[in-house]
Design a protein around this motif. Structure first.
Motif, short mmCIF file in Angstrom:
data_model
loop_
_atom_site.label_atom_id
_atom_site.label_comp_id
_atom_site.label_asym_id
_atom_site.label_seq_id
_atom_site.Cartn_x
_atom_site.Cartn_y
_atom_site.Cartn_z
N GLY A 176 -7.64 35.73 -46.39
CA GLY A 176 -6.22 35.86 -46.07
C GLY A 176 -5.93 36.89 -44.99
N TYR A 177 -4.72 36.78 -44.43
CA TYR A 177 -4.28 37.69 -43.36
C TYR A 177 -4.02 39.10 -43.89
N GLU A 178 -3.85 39.24 -45.20
CA GLU A 178 -3.55 40.56 -45.74
C GLU A 178 -4.77 41.49 -45.72
N LEU A 179 -5.95 40.92 -45.43
CA LEU A 179 -7.17 41.71 -45.39
C LEU A 179 -7.48 42.11 -43.95
N ASP A 180 -7.77 43.40 -43.74
CA ASP A 180 -8.06 43.88 -42.39
C ASP A 180 -9.37 43.29 -41.89
N HIS A 181 -9.33 42.71 -40.69
CA HIS A 181 -10.50 42.00 -40.19
C HIS A 181 -11.68 42.93 -39.90
N SER A 211 -4.93 31.44 -43.23
CA SER A 211 -6.12 32.27 -43.41
C SER A 211 -6.86 32.45 -42.08
N ASP A 261 0.31 42.33 -60.80
CA ASP A 261 0.08 42.59 -59.38
C ASP A 261 -1.31 43.15 -59.13
N LYS A 264 -6.94 40.53 -60.06
CA LYS A 264 -7.58 39.80 -58.98
C LYS A 264 -8.39 38.62 -59.54
#
Length: 347
Positions: A176-181, A211, A261, A264
């Motif tokens: 996902g985009y929420e994870l720093d590349h 994603s 929240d 996981k």
């Protein structure tokens, strides 16, 4: 009196014909024993030229018999012409695909785009080369099947070859985009290193709607373990990302359970027992290809060793020369044994 002379002439002709047939039969039988009879277990690639030579011997003997037949010159020429027509018709009406594959087989031996033991991919087929024939090339697939691919197919279509010098093993996944590349790239590099790959590198190959697609790659030095290496890379990615509490899921992932929240979708870590030693998948899947590759390597090594010994023997004298000749003889016998060995059987 004339009848007796006529009978004598006929008897002489019949005797000459009988001798010609006996001689021709002896030549054919001797050639068959020399070329084929002693080589029952010879591989097809080396057997085919001997079969061609045997056909030529039969052809020459047939022409010889025609030449000694008690017929007129015109009849003899007609018989030879008929024989030529039969041969031309046989070649003309023979399978064109067989001739194409034969020519392609010689071309592959000249260009050598791959060798026994290499992994190749052509069209929808992938496997390890186990035999190089004059009409087809045999590969052993990941399901241990033996697939015969016509040589014409290998000449007409692109062939991807993985040589024994090394290969790139890769795996692709979406996160996902929420994870720093930068963090993901570091973790994927770590996973590739844990799997045993050298010089790992990571590419971002797509920015999708939901994603980011990553590809992690590394160098596998021992190409024979390619399938196992891919499995280990996937396993290392799972362990590394889940160990950092990072979810791996499809962009269309939907979970109807009510989760907090902080929860996981990561399986709990467990301590597995040390697995018992098991044979590598490649040892089972590519057994014939591996055996063929080992024999081919041993042949080349023996041939080079014999050539070195022969060079040394030229300048050697006395006892040293005798020892070198004995070593040359032993190496030659071993090389002949390898060439005569039946398929799937190590001498």
């Amino acid at each position: 009196m004339r009848g007796w002379e006529y009978l004598q002439d006929n008897l002489f002709t019949l005797a000459a014909m009988a001798v010609a047939f006996v001689v021709a039969g002896g030549i054919i039988a001797g050639a068959h024993w020399l070329l084929l009879g002693r080589k029952k277990n010879m591989e097809q690639a080396r057997l085919f030229p001997r079969q061609i030579a045997m056909l030529l011997v039969i052809l020459f003997c047939t022409i010889g018999i025609i030449l000694v037949l008690p017929v007129s010159e015109s009849a003899r020429n007609q018989l030879i012409g008929l024989l030529g027509i039969l041969l031309s018709g046989t070649i003309a009406f023979s399978s064109s695909s067989a001739m194409t594959n034969l020519i392609a087989g010689f071309l592959l031996r000249i260009t050598r785009p791959f060798r026994i033991g290499d992994f190749i991919r052509v069209q929808d087929h992938f496997g390890r080369v186990s035999e190089l024939g004059l009409f087809d090339t045999e590969i052993q697939s990941e399901t241990r099947e033996l697939i015969a691919i016509p040589n014409a197919v290998l000449v007409r279509h692109p062939v991807a070859t993985t040589h024994s010098a090394g290969a790139i093993v890769s795996a692709t996944l979406s996160l996902g985009y929420e994870l720093d590349h930068t963090r993901i790239q570091d973790l994927l590099g770590r996973a590739a290193g844990r799997s045993g790959l050298k010089d790992p590198f990571i590419h971002i190959i797509e920015l999708g709607n939901f994603s980011i697609s990553y590809r992690v790659s590394g160098v596998l030095e021992e190409v024979k373990g390619m399938i196992t290496a891919k499995s280990r890379l996937h396993e290392a990615i799972l362990d590394t990302l889940h160990g950092e509490n990072i979810e791996i899921m499809s962009p269309a992932y939907m979970n109807q359970r009510r989760l907090g929240d902080e929860q996981k979708a990561v399986p709990p870590s467990i301590t597995a027992d040390t697995p018992s030693a098991a044979p590598a998948a490649e040892d089972i899947i590519f057994d014939k290809a591996e055996e063929a590759a080992q024999q081919e390597t041993e042949k080349e090594t023996l041939l080079n060793h014999i050539e070195d010994l022969q060079l040394q023997a030229k300048s050697a004298e006395g006892e040293e020369k005798k020892v070198l000749k004995a070593q040359i003889q032993a190496g030659t016998e071993r090389l002949d044994a390898l060439k005569k060995a039946p398929e799937n059987e190590t001498p």
